[in-house]
Structures are given as structure tokens and as C-alpha cells.
Design a protein around this motif. Structure first.
Motif, PDB file in Angstrom:
ATOM      1  N   ASP A 412       0.835  -1.201   0.000  1.00  0.00           N
ATOM      2  CA  ASP A 412       0.000   0.000   0.000  1.00  0.00           C
ATOM      3  C   ASP A 412       0.880   1.266   0.000  1.00  0.00           C
ATOM      4  O   ASP A 412       0.597   2.251  -0.701  1.00  0.00           O
ATOM      5  CB  ASP A 412      -0.922  -0.020   1.222  1.00  0.00           C
ATOM      6  CG  ASP A 412      -1.948   1.086   1.167  1.00  0.00           C
ATOM      7  OD1 ASP A 412      -2.675   1.151   0.145  1.00  0.00           O
ATOM      8  OD2 ASP A 412      -2.034   1.861   2.128  1.00  0.00           O
ATOM      9  N   SER A 502     -10.703   0.688   1.232  1.00  0.00           N
ATOM     10  CA  SER A 502     -10.679   1.744   2.251  1.00  0.00           C
ATOM     11  C   SER A 502     -11.548   1.324   3.426  1.00  0.00           C
ATOM     12  O   SER A 502     -12.357   0.410   3.332  1.00  0.00           O
ATOM     13  CB  SER A 502     -11.204   3.051   1.657  1.00  0.00           C
ATOM     14  OG  SER A 502     -12.580   2.916   1.345  1.00  0.00           O
ATOM     15  N   GLN A 503     -11.373   2.025   4.546  1.00  0.00           N
ATOM     16  CA  GLN A 503     -12.171   1.699   5.734  1.00  0.00           C
ATOM     17  C   GLN A 503     -13.640   2.057   5.519  1.00  0.00           C
ATOM     18  O   GLN A 503     -14.527   1.383   6.073  1.00  0.00           O
ATOM     19  CB  GLN A 503     -11.609   2.445   6.948  1.00  0.00           C
ATOM     20  CG  GLN A 503     -10.229   1.943   7.343  1.00  0.00           C
ATOM     21  CD  GLN A 503      -9.797   2.462   8.723  1.00  0.00           C
ATOM     22  OE1 GLN A 503     -10.631   2.579   9.617  1.00  0.00           O
ATOM     23  NE2 GLN A 503      -8.505   2.753   8.851  1.00  0.00           N
TER      24      GLN A 503
END
Length: 532
Positions: A412, A502-503
Motif C-alpha cells: 500500500d 478503504s475503511q
């Protein structure tokens, strides 16, 4: 051939047989031969008792041959009383002994006797089998007289079955044998049988020819008993051919001979023939007179025969009861002795058995106690091994998961750095960097890591996924992965890194999962999953 004459001839032969053989078998057992000879004809019941006593001694001494001969005599007694089922039963008892001892000569004779019992009870198929087996044995023994007798009996049976060609064939074979042996009685009997066949067909001239020849031979042999039947048969032939006066001469002659010899069977036959003859001559009073005489004689014969059969069967029953009582007494005596011996042995065995049982029970208890201890130890070892293995798998799973997280975190960061490079103005590197970013994205979500993770997770939590499927049938592969990560208590950040999302996207996935699992509002998703 008339049954009465056949029975009488068989009775004479049985008496002769008793005279020749019985001394060697029964006299040694204190049986008076002359008494047996007399009783055979005058008092069958007494004869039965005597022979039965001889049989019991033979069986007790295990004298098989003597026992078989006694069985034959008992069969002969019942045969002459027309009690054919009882006769056959005793013939078969003798048959088994003769076969067991390989006594072919006596077996062959006994087979012919058995066949005659079946013959007179009109079971011609069985009688033919017995006669043919006897013939085969006589041929093996080269016994010409036995062969001739068997031929004649087979011929008689075929005649009664209506097979006249076969009947004639075997009677001619028998005649040839008897002529070779110069056996005048045998020749006379076959002439009579041939006359009977021709009378049945009907060929009356041939029947008269053979009956006449049989009569002449029986006169030479002074066989008055056989003459009566033949004279009656000649009278029948004359009557059937319309020569009534000649028929009367022969039939009345048969009547007079029957009266002089007190032969009720032949007398009854003569009366019936006289009645038929007078009826054809239209002398009805005489026909009625002789018909009544014949009916009276037949009734007397029937009554006497029944009484004799009943008396003989009653004697058989009483003797059997006596034998059973003696046998029961001896068995009870032996049983009492055995009980005493058995009681002593059982007492000793019980004492020994009790000691053995107590000893074995103690040993069994010790063995069971030791086995239980070993099983307990083994169970503890197995439990420890399972727990250690699960702990190891859990550590491997955690390590694997952390490794994936670290790899994805590294990737990432690398992706972020490359994205920044793409925003630069160096267009010549942009295309290549885009390709690298694409490969990194593929690496982050590679299925191989999830396959390994899933296999390891199922080893630790064996029924987890099965329980999960009970709450919903619409779960996808990503749903199962998300549930597994929640079960492991990973943070939202780590889960987002593992999924490469993504969260915010992770929160959407958790929301969709709640709806699929029908989790009520207010209940925590992580708590629900931990309880599965």
C-alpha cells in the motif's frame, strides 16, 4: 394274476424261507422254528410277537443281518394282511441295513418284495422302479432265477399300467430264463401271465392256449392252489366268448376245489363268475342265488381281513407300548445313575468354578483398573496434543495473517509512492508505473493467501462455517472472509489492508453482512460472530 393266489404263493414262499433261514438267525436266540411256521398261517399276532422278540435281541446284540431278516418277516406279516403301508415301512428298514452292509443278494430280494407291496397298493410307478433296481442287482450277481423273477414282476406291472407291448416283452424274457433253468413252476406262472395279457387285449384264443398250458404244468407240479385261479380264468374266457356251458363246467370245478381247500377268495370269485354266466344265459334265479352267495363270502372275507388287520395292528401297538415302557425304564435307570455321577462331578466343578470365577473377577478388576488408568493417561496425552496443535495452528494463522497485513501494508505504501510519481510530469515513466500499480493491486488480493488462510482457519474452528450457513444462504466468498477476520478480532484498519479497500468500503461491507445475517438493530456484529 389274481391277488389271492399271489398272496397264498407268497405265504408259502415265506414259510419256506422261514424254514431255511430262520434256524440260523432266530433259533440261536431260543425261537422255536416249528412254532413260527405254524403261527405265520394260523396266528399272525403270535408270530409278530415272536419275531419282534427276535428282532429286539438282534438289535441288542448289534446283529445287523439278523435284524434285517426279522424286519423282512414283519413286513411279510403285514403284507399278507393287506396292510401295505406298514409292510413297506418294515421293508425299508431292512433295505437300509442291506445297503449299509452291502448285502446285494438280500437287498435284491427285498426290493422285489417292496415292489410287490407297492404293486398291490396300486402304486405301479414306484413298484416298477423297485423291480428294475432288483433286476439290475440280479444281473450284477448273475443270479438267473432272480433275473427271471424280476422280468415276470416287471411284465405284470406293465400289464396293470396298460402297456401290453412292454408287458409281453418282459414276460417272454422271463419265460426264456425259466425254460433255461427248467423251472416248471416259473414257466407255469409266466404262461398264466401271458394268458392274462391276451385276455386283457382281448385275444381270447391265445389267452385260452396259455391258460391251458399253465393248468397242465400246475397239475404236473401238483399245485392245487394255482390250479383254482387258472380254472376260473379259463371259465372267464369261455364266458366272454359266449360258450356258457363250457364256462359253467370250469367255474363249477373251481367252486368245488375252493370249497374243498376252504379258499374263500377263490370261492368268492367263482360265485361272481357263476352269477355273471347265469345272467347271460337268462337264468336269473340262479344268477341272483350265486350273486348273493358271492356277496356273503366277500363280506365274510372283508370282515375277517379287517379283524385280522385290526388285531395285528393292536398287537403292534401293544408291543410298541411295552417296548417303549421297557426302554423308558432302562433310560430312567441309566439317567438316575448318570444324575448321581453328574451330581458329584457338578459339585466338584462348581467349587472349582467358584474359585476360578473369584480369581478371574479379581484379575478382571485389576486389569480394568489398570486399563482405565492407561485410558485416562492416553486421553490426557491426546487432549494435550490437540490443544498444542490448535495453539500451533492459531499461532500459524495469526502469523500468516500478520504477514499478509505487513505485505499489504508495504504494498500500500509502495502504491502511494508510485501514485505520487504518476502525478509528476515525467510522461515517459507514467505508463510503466501504471503497470506496476496494477500488479501491486492484483498482489494485494491474491486468492492463494485466502485459500491457505481458509484451510488453516477451518482446522481451528471446525464447525464455525457450518453454523454460519444456518443463518443465511446468500453469503459470498468475501462475506466468509470478512466473518473469519472479525472472528480473529482484527482491527478495521488491518481488515481494510487485507481486502485492499478503504475503511469506508469496509464499513459498507460490514453493513451488508449484518443484513444478510438478519442481526437485530442494536446487536454488535462482532459479538454475534464470536458466539457462533
Amino acid at each position: 394274476m389274481n391277488k389271492t393266489v399271489s398272496n397264498c404263493i407268497s405265504l408259502v414262499l415265506s414259510i419256506c424261507f422261514l424254514w431255511i433261514i430262520l434256524p440260523g438267525i432266530c433259533y440261536a436266540r431260543n425261537i422255536d422254528k416249528s412254532t413260527i411256521d405254524s403261527l405265520i398261517e394260523k396266528n399272525p399276532n403270535a408270530a409278530f410277537v415272536k419275531i419282534k422278540q427276535a428282532l429286539n435281541r438282534a438289535l441288542k446284540q448289534n446283529d445287523q443281518k439278523a435284524a434285517a431278516i426279522c424286519y423282512e418277516y414283519l413286513a411279510g406279516l403285514f403284507y399278507h394282511q393287506a396292510a401295505y403301508p406298514q409292510a413297506v415301512a418294515y421293508y425299508y428298514k431292512a433295505d437300509r441295513i442291506f445297503r449299509r452292509t452291502n448285502d446285494q443278494q438280500n437287498l435284491a430280494r427285498n426290493l422285489n418284495n417292496t415292489g410287490e407291496a407297492y404293486y398291490y397298493s396300486k402304486q405301479y410307478n414306484i413298484s416298477l422302479i423297485k423291480f428294475q433296481e432288483a433286476l439290475s442287482l440280479y444281473k450284477q450277481l448273475s443270479d438267473q432265477k432272480g433275473i427271471a423273477d424280476s422280468y415276470g414282476l416287471i411284465g405284470q406291472t406293465y400289464e396293470k399300467s396298460g402297456k401290453y407291448t412292454d408287458a409281453m416283452k418282459y414276460q417272454q424274457l422271463a419265460l426264456s430264463k425259466y425254460k433255461t433253468l427248467k423251472d416248471q413252476s416259473g414257466i407255469a406262472k409266466i404262461y398264466e401271465n401271458l394268458g392274462s395279457i391276451y385276455e386283457d387285449r382281448p385275444l381270447m384264443d391265445s389267452a385260452l392256449f396259455y391258460y391251458t398250458r399253465a393248468l397242465e404244468l400246475n397239475k404236473l407240479n401238483r399245485n392245487d392252489l394255482a390250479q383254482i385261479e387258472i380254472i376260473n380264468n379259463i371259465g372267464d374266457v369261455y364266458r366272454k366268448t359266449g360258450r356258457y356251458q363250457q364256462a359253467l363246467v370250469y367255474t363249477k370245478r373251481a367252486e368245488q376245489m375252493s370249497l374243498s381247500m376252504n379258499d374263500l377268495y377263490q370261492l368268492s370269485s367263482a360265485y361272481r363268475d357263476l352269477s355273471k354266466n347265469y345272467d347271460l344265459m337268462k337264468r336269473y334265479d340262479s344268477a341272483y342265488h350265486y350273486s348273493e352267495l358271492g356277496r356273503g363270502i366277500s363280506l365274510k372275507i372283508y370282515t375277517e381281513d379287517n379283524n385280522k388287520q385290526l388285531a395285528l395292528l393292536q398287537t403292534l401297538f401293544e408291543v410298541q407300548q411295552k417296548d417303549d415302557a421297557i426302554s423308558q425304564f432302562e433310560n430312567e435307570k441309566k439317567a438316575n445313575q448318570l444324575i448321581i455321577i453328574a451330581g458329584v462331578l457338578i459339585t466338584a466343578l462348581l467349587v472349582s468354578l467358584a474359585a476360578s470365577i473369584i480369581s478371574r473377577q479379581r484379575l478382571k478388576l485389576r486389569n480394568e483398573q489398570k486399563l482405565n488408568e492407561q485410558n485416562k493417561e492416553l486421553h490426557e496425552i491426546q487432549k494435550y496434543n490437540i490443544e498444542a496443535e490448535l495453539e500451533l495452528k492459531s499461532k500459524e494463522l495469526t502469523s500468516n495473517t500478520l504477514h499478509v497485513i505487513q505485505s499489504n501494508q508495504f504494498l500500500d505504501e509502495l502504491k502511494t509512492e508510485l501514485s505520487d510519481m504518476i502525478r509528476d510530469d515525467k510522461r515517459d515513466q507514467k505508463k510503466r508505473l501504471q503497470q506496476i500499480v496494477s500488479k501491486i493491486n492484483q498482489s494485494i488480493n491474491h486468492d492463494r493467501h485466502w485459500t491457505e488462510f481458509s484451510a488453516m482457519f477451518e482446522q481451528i474452528h471446525q464447525t464455525f462455517f457450518d453454523n454460519l450457513k444456518k443463518h443465511s444462504d446468500d453469503l459470498t466468498a468475501n462475506d466468509f472472509r470478512l466473518v473469519a477476520l472479525i472472528k480473529m478480532n482484527l482491527s478495521s484498519k488491518d481488515m481494510a489492508l487485507l481486502f485492499g479497500i478503504s475503511q469506508d468500503s469496509l464499513r459498507v461491507s460490514r453493513y451488508r453482512l449484518r443484513k444478510k445475517l438478519n442481526i437485530p438493530q442494536g446487536e454488535n456484529l462482532s459479538t454475534f460472530i464470536q458466539t457462533l
